[in-house]
Design a protein around this motif. Structure first.
Motif, PDB file in Angstrom:
ATOM      1  N   ALA A 379      36.169  -4.251   1.112  1.00  0.00           N
ATOM      2  CA  ALA A 379      35.994  -5.295   1.845  1.00  0.00           C
ATOM      3  C   ALA A 379      34.897  -4.919   3.168  1.00  0.00           C
ATOM      4  CB  ALA A 379      37.115  -5.913   2.232  1.00  0.00           C
ATOM      5  N   ARG A 380      35.497  -3.890   3.553  1.00  0.00           N
ATOM      6  CA  ARG A 380      34.485  -3.508   4.985  1.00  0.00           C
ATOM      7  C   ARG A 380      33.040  -3.098   4.415  1.00  0.00           C
ATOM      8  NH1 ARG A 380      36.896   1.700   8.020  1.00  0.00           N
ATOM      9  NH2 ARG A 380      38.717   0.052   8.278  1.00  0.00           N
ATOM     10  N   TYR A 381      33.073  -2.500   3.302  1.00  0.00           N
ATOM     11  CA  TYR A 381      31.860  -2.295   2.487  1.00  0.00           C
ATOM     12  C   TYR A 381      31.090  -3.435   2.469  1.00  0.00           C
ATOM     13  CZ  TYR A 381      28.583  -1.822  -1.373  1.00  0.00           C
ATOM     14  OH  TYR A 381      27.298  -1.628  -2.155  1.00  0.00           O
ATOM     15  N   ARG A 382      31.470  -4.502   2.148  1.00  0.00           N
ATOM     16  CA  ARG A 382      30.956  -5.884   1.787  1.00  0.00           C
ATOM     17  C   ARG A 382      30.630  -6.428   2.992  1.00  0.00           C
ATOM     18  NH1 ARG A 382      35.193  -6.007  -2.386  1.00  0.00           N
ATOM     19  NH2 ARG A 382      36.248  -7.314  -1.121  1.00  0.00           N
ATOM     20  N   ASP A 383      31.416  -6.408   4.164  1.00  0.00           N
ATOM     21  CA  ASP A 383      31.025  -6.775   5.370  1.00  0.00           C
ATOM     22  C   ASP A 383      29.963  -6.254   6.011  1.00  0.00           C
ATOM     23  OD1 ASP A 383      33.019  -8.725   4.982  1.00  0.00           O
ATOM     24  OD2 ASP A 383      34.543  -7.768   6.224  1.00  0.00           O
ATOM     25  N   LEU A 384      29.949  -4.788   5.778  1.00  0.00           N
ATOM     26  CA  LEU A 384      28.753  -4.257   6.336  1.00  0.00           C
ATOM     27  C   LEU A 384      27.353  -4.401   5.580  1.00  0.00           C
ATOM     28  CD1 LEU A 384      30.663  -0.618   6.863  1.00  0.00           C
ATOM     29  CD2 LEU A 384      29.989  -2.401   8.729  1.00  0.00           C
ATOM     30  N   LYS A 385      27.647  -4.489   4.321  1.00  0.00           N
ATOM     31  CA  LYS A 385      26.247  -4.691   3.640  1.00  0.00           C
ATOM     32  C   LYS A 385      25.626  -6.175   3.941  1.00  0.00           C
ATOM     33  CE  LYS A 385      24.763  -4.699  -1.166  1.00  0.00           C
ATOM     34  NZ  LYS A 385      25.003  -4.637  -2.377  1.00  0.00           N
ATOM     35  N   ARG A 386      26.872  -7.250   4.150  1.00  0.00           N
ATOM     36  CA  ARG A 386      26.300  -8.591   4.560  1.00  0.00           C
ATOM     37  C   ARG A 386      25.770  -8.423   6.095  1.00  0.00           C
ATOM     38  NH1 ARG A 386      29.053 -12.978   7.069  1.00  0.00           N
ATOM     39  NH2 ARG A 386      28.098 -15.098   6.326  1.00  0.00           N
ATOM     40  N   ALA A 387      26.367  -7.814   6.855  1.00  0.00           N
ATOM     41  CA  ALA A 387      25.782  -7.792   8.174  1.00  0.00           C
ATOM     42  C   ALA A 387      24.342  -6.803   8.103  1.00  0.00           C
ATOM     43  CB  ALA A 387      26.921  -6.832   9.277  1.00  0.00           C
ATOM     44  N   ALA A 388      24.288  -6.119   7.371  1.00  0.00           N
ATOM     45  CA  ALA A 388      23.075  -5.291   7.413  1.00  0.00           C
ATOM     46  C   ALA A 388      21.862  -6.348   7.025  1.00  0.00           C
ATOM     47  CB  ALA A 388      22.922  -4.043   6.362  1.00  0.00           C
ATOM     48  N   ARG A 389      22.158  -7.300   6.229  1.00  0.00           N
ATOM     49  CA  ARG A 389      21.354  -8.488   5.934  1.00  0.00           C
ATOM     50  C   ARG A 389      21.070  -9.507   6.867  1.00  0.00           C
ATOM     51  NH1 ARG A 389      23.834  -9.949   1.843  1.00  0.00           N
ATOM     52  NH2 ARG A 389      24.631 -11.677   2.544  1.00  0.00           N
ATOM     53  N   LEU A 390      22.249  -9.921   7.569  1.00  0.00           N
ATOM     54  CA  LEU A 390      22.214 -10.916   8.407  1.00  0.00           C
ATOM     55  C   LEU A 390      21.722 -10.678   9.971  1.00  0.00           C
ATOM     56  CD1 LEU A 390      25.098 -13.122   7.207  1.00  0.00           C
ATOM     57  CD2 LEU A 390      22.850 -13.160   6.827  1.00  0.00           C
ATOM     58  N   VAL A 391      22.249  -9.342  10.341  1.00  0.00           N
ATOM     59  CA  VAL A 391      21.945  -9.168  11.507  1.00  0.00           C
ATOM     60  C   VAL A 391      20.551  -8.724  11.925  1.00  0.00           C
ATOM     61  CG1 VAL A 391      22.305  -7.138  13.356  1.00  0.00           C
ATOM     62  CG2 VAL A 391      24.303  -8.073  12.142  1.00  0.00           C
ATOM     63  N   PRO A 392      19.646  -8.201  11.124  1.00  0.00           N
ATOM     64  CA  PRO A 392      18.352  -8.295  11.707  1.00  0.00           C
ATOM     65  C   PRO A 392      17.782  -9.629  11.726  1.00  0.00           C
ATOM     66  CG  PRO A 392      18.666  -6.702   9.976  1.00  0.00           C
ATOM     67  CD  PRO A 392      19.943  -7.434  10.018  1.00  0.00           C
ATOM     68  N   ARG A 393      18.256 -10.627  11.015  1.00  0.00           N
ATOM     69  CA  ARG A 393      17.503 -11.895  11.094  1.00  0.00           C
ATOM     70  C   ARG A 393      18.198 -12.584  12.408  1.00  0.00           C
ATOM     71  NH1 ARG A 393      19.234 -14.485   5.207  1.00  0.00           N
ATOM     72  NH2 ARG A 393      18.308 -12.703   4.144  1.00  0.00           N
ATOM     73  N   ARG A 394      19.376 -12.437  12.599  1.00  0.00           N
ATOM     74  CA  ARG A 394      19.843 -12.831  13.891  1.00  0.00           C
ATOM     75  C   ARG A 394      19.077 -12.289  15.176  1.00  0.00           C
ATOM     76  NH1 ARG A 394      26.232 -13.129  11.971  1.00  0.00           N
ATOM     77  NH2 ARG A 394      25.818 -15.131  10.664  1.00  0.00           N
ATOM     78  N   LEU A 395      18.902 -10.842  15.090  1.00  0.00           N
ATOM     79  CA  LEU A 395      18.259 -10.332  16.128  1.00  0.00           C
ATOM     80  C   LEU A 395      16.983 -10.858  16.343  1.00  0.00           C
ATOM     81  CD1 LEU A 395      18.534  -7.959  18.137  1.00  0.00           C
ATOM     82  CD2 LEU A 395      17.728  -6.410  16.486  1.00  0.00           C
ATOM     83  N   ARG A 396      16.433 -10.952  15.097  1.00  0.00           N
ATOM     84  CA  ARG A 396      15.135 -11.620  15.372  1.00  0.00           C
ATOM     85  C   ARG A 396      14.968 -13.037  16.028  1.00  0.00           C
ATOM     86  NH1 ARG A 396       9.607 -10.958  16.913  1.00  0.00           N
ATOM     87  NH2 ARG A 396       8.289 -12.310  15.624  1.00  0.00           N
ATOM     88  N   ARG A 397      15.911 -13.840  15.685  1.00  0.00           N
ATOM     89  CA  ARG A 397      16.117 -15.005  16.281  1.00  0.00           C
ATOM     90  C   ARG A 397      16.404 -15.079  17.762  1.00  0.00           C
ATOM     91  NH1 ARG A 397      14.255 -19.875  15.521  1.00  0.00           N
ATOM     92  NH2 ARG A 397      13.849 -19.752  17.753  1.00  0.00           N
ATOM     93  N   ALA A 398      17.261 -14.227  18.149  1.00  0.00           N
ATOM     94  CA  ALA A 398      17.634 -14.073  19.454  1.00  0.00           C
ATOM     95  C   ALA A 398      16.397 -13.554  20.281  1.00  0.00           C
ATOM     96  CB  ALA A 398      18.736 -13.136  19.795  1.00  0.00           C
ATOM     97  N   GLU A 399      15.653 -12.512  19.916  1.00  0.00           N
ATOM     98  CA  GLU A 399      14.478 -12.121  20.526  1.00  0.00           C
ATOM     99  C   GLU A 399      13.319 -13.304  20.827  1.00  0.00           C
ATOM    100  OE1 GLU A 399      14.568  -7.418  19.027  1.00  0.00           O
ATOM    101  OE2 GLU A 399      13.513  -8.699  17.834  1.00  0.00           O
ATOM    102  N   LEU A 400      13.248 -14.376  19.744  1.00  0.00           N
ATOM    103  CA  LEU A 400      12.457 -15.191  19.822  1.00  0.00           C
ATOM    104  C   LEU A 400      12.954 -16.311  21.031  1.00  0.00           C
ATOM    105  CD1 LEU A 400      11.147 -16.070  16.042  1.00  0.00           C
ATOM    106  CD2 LEU A 400       9.904 -14.915  17.800  1.00  0.00           C
ATOM    107  N   ASP A 401      14.281 -16.468  21.006  1.00  0.00           N
ATOM    108  CA  ASP A 401      14.719 -17.293  22.139  1.00  0.00           C
ATOM    109  C   ASP A 401      14.643 -16.408  23.425  1.00  0.00           C
ATOM    110  OD1 ASP A 401      15.656 -19.058  20.128  1.00  0.00           O
ATOM    111  OD2 ASP A 401      17.811 -18.366  19.975  1.00  0.00           O
ATOM    112  N   LEU A 402      14.751 -15.160  23.529  1.00  0.00           N
ATOM    113  CA  LEU A 402      14.655 -14.713  24.951  1.00  0.00           C
ATOM    114  C   LEU A 402      13.281 -14.963  25.309  1.00  0.00           C
ATOM    115  CD1 LEU A 402      15.629 -13.067  27.111  1.00  0.00           C
ATOM    116  CD2 LEU A 402      15.328 -11.072  25.842  1.00  0.00           C
TER     117      LEU A 402
END
Length: 563
Positions: A379-402
């Motif tokens: 389950a941790r593996y699946r969560d990390l894999k999902r985070a690896a896919r979603l975090v860069p998108r959220r980070l890019r969104r946050a950088e644009l907001d900033l």
């Protein structure tokens, strides 16, 4: 209008004459960015107003009694009431050629306790203006605006040692030489700006007045000026008189208000300078007349604090996302741990809390079976894999907001129009970064920023929405597009430049783009230039956020051609 070093010097003389030795009997906060001290001295109550906000930062006496505002008391105000109220003002000092005032107060907080000395430090330094309470050990008790000290900024936090603002390595008026000024001359730099950049404590008003007294027009190209010794002589005379207390406060009228104030007679302005009874009287009259018409300042005061708070929140979110972004090694390790537990289940005794495999220590839940522990790792593996896919998108969104918020903050601080300020406020509300005012007011269209440079029409956006409209709706594909590299700033368009515009024209427009950016106070700024056809809006980002290609970069000194 600049509240400069000599203005503060004149106010300091008034404090020394009227209030030093007096008792501080009231401490109030009329507005969130203000501190008011009622000092009883020489059988009179003196009301000292201190304002340290995004606009109109100042310190001076006012004629009427200062009243407490409706906002809850800030931490600084509560500490001032504890440590300063009831104390004696024993000295008022000023850092040499700096807009930093120190009020030394001795008070006995407890009736049977010792006398403790504090310093109330007023820093009137533009956007970083602040009021700071420092104890007898040099430690900060609190400040009007706390600064964590990130990105190389001074740390202004409770219990941190107080450090004065960094000083520019410029000579004082008394020791500046013609060679110091000559080193700041350059093509396109007017004489007043060269003097401003060469000598400590010189404001635009003081620079223009010194040049005028030496029979030099302030707008004269700096390279054409040969009378720098006479200019410096006039500057020294003004500074020496004010420092010695020989002030001549005055106001220059315009329409129904005031154009300028100074602690010395102003001769460089066309209108007649009217003398004032004191520097404080001049300042109170100037800012009282400015208040009703200064809706731009009202918007700034209302918006900048929550906007800075929104920027801080996004910066924290970016830092959190960068920490949360999992690495490929962490993802592989979680999967390998689950697989190892299933493959070696027969080697793990029931109730084990730890299992070592391949020099790796795997933590187990003793209450669970080996299979359930393996599923936890999967389950941790699946969560990390999902985070690896979603975090860069959220980070890019946050950088644009900033980037969007920093652009809005820079636009607002540079705004000199009520319409522009309200447009920025409305845009922030529409984007969800700012609460809408209770009374909704339609943001009227602002007059576009326009210059004529070498006969060519140049347009610039004053807000993110204006940047978007100019770039994508009011431009032609062959127009030249300018923007300060990697920082908030205006989109600047050179209309109809032709196939081979003159290098001097491109250089002049680039200097304007640098002037209309967050780096307008720098000595040199990188400005990107490309044809408008190569500029594209970023999908999903806020207005005015773009990418571009086929650009070249010019390093120029910021300058508004109107100067």
């Amino acid at each position: 209008m600049n509240f400069d070093v000599l203005t503060l010097t004149a106010v300091r003389h008034e404090i020394e004459e009227r209030a030093v030795g007096g008792r501080i009997q009231r401490v109030v906060s009329p507005e969130p960015n203000q501190v008011g001290l009622e000092i009883y001295a020489k059988r009179a109550a003196n009301h000292l107003l201190i304002q340290a906000g995004p606009v109109n930062s100042r310190a001076h006496f006012v004629g009427g009694r200062l009243h407490a505002g409706k906002a809850p008391a800030s931490p600084l105000l509560l500490l001032l009431r504890k440590w300063v109220r009831g104390g004696r003002l024993v000295a008022a000092t000023q850092l040499p050629m700096e807009r930093v005032l120190e009020l030394q107060v001795r008070a006995r907080p407890d009736s049977d306790g010792p006398v403790i000395e504090h310093r109330l430090i007023v820093e009137i330094i533009g956007r970083q203006a602040n009021v700071i309470l420092v104890d007898d050990r040099g430690l900060i008790r609190d400040a009007l605006r706390r600064v964590p000290g990130e990105e190389g900024r001074r740390r202004i936090m409770p219990r941190a040692p107080y450090e004065p603002p960094a000083r520019l390595s410029l000579p004082a008026p008394g020791i500046a030489s013609p060679g110091d000024v000559a080193a700041r001359t350059a093509p396109g730099v007017p004489a007043w700006r060269a003097l401003l950049q060469a000598v400590a404590g010189v404001s635009p008003t003081l620079a223009r007045e010194s040049l005028t007294r030496a029979d030099v027009a302030p707008s004269t190209p700096s390279l054409d000026v040969s009378a720098w010794p006479a200019v410096l002589g006039a500057l020294r005379e003004i500074a020496t008189d004010v420092d010695a207390g020989a002030t001549h406060p005055c106001l220059v009228p315009i329409d129904s208000g005031w154009q300028a104030f100074a602690a010395y007679p102003l001769t460089h302005l066309d209108r007649r300078c009217q003398p004032a009874g004191s520097m404080s009287e001049a300042l109170e009259a100037f800012y009282e007349a400015d208040e009703p018409a200064s809706s731009v300042d009202t918007v700034k005061s209302r918006v900048l604090e929550p906007l800075d708070a929104a920027i801080a929140r996004v910066e924290r979110r970016i830092a959190s996302l960068r920490t949360a972004a999992p690495t490929g090694a962490a993802i592989s390790a979680a999967r390998a741990a689950g697989t190892a537990l299933l493959e070696r289940a027969h080697l793990i005794p029931p109730g084990a809390a730890l299992f070592e495999v391949n020099e790796q220590r795997l933590e187990l839940d003793p209450a669970k079976s080996v299979g359930a522990n393996a599923q936890t790792y999967f389950a941790r593996y699946r969560d990390l894999k999902r985070a690896a896919r979603l975090v860069p998108r959220r980070l890019r969104r946050a950088e644009l907001d900033l980037a969007f918020l920093r652009q809005a903050a820079d636009d607002l601080r540079r705004s000199d129009s009520p319409a522009v300020s309200r447009q920025i406020e409305a845009l922030l509300a529409e984007s969800g970064h700012l609460r809408r005012p209770r009374r909704k007011r339609r943001a009227e269209p602002a007059t576009p920023f326009e210059r004529r440079i070498r006969g060519h029409r140049v347009l610039a956006g004053r807000t993110a929405a204006e940047n978007h409209r100019l770039t994508f709706k009011e431009s032609a594909p062959d127009d030249l597009w300018f923007h300060a590299r990697n920082m908030p700033g205006a989109h600047v368009l050179l209309r109809d430049p032709g196939d081979d515009p003159a290098p001097e024209l491109i250089h002049a427009v680039a200097r304007l783009a640098a002037h209309l950016s967050a780096a307008h106070a720098a000595t040199a700024v990188d400005v990107d230039v490309t044809r408008r056809r190569h500029v594209r809006a970023i999908r999903g980002a806020g207005p005015g956020q773009v990418t571009y290609r086929r650009n070249r970069t010019l390093r120029v000194a910021p300058l508004d051609p109107a100067d």
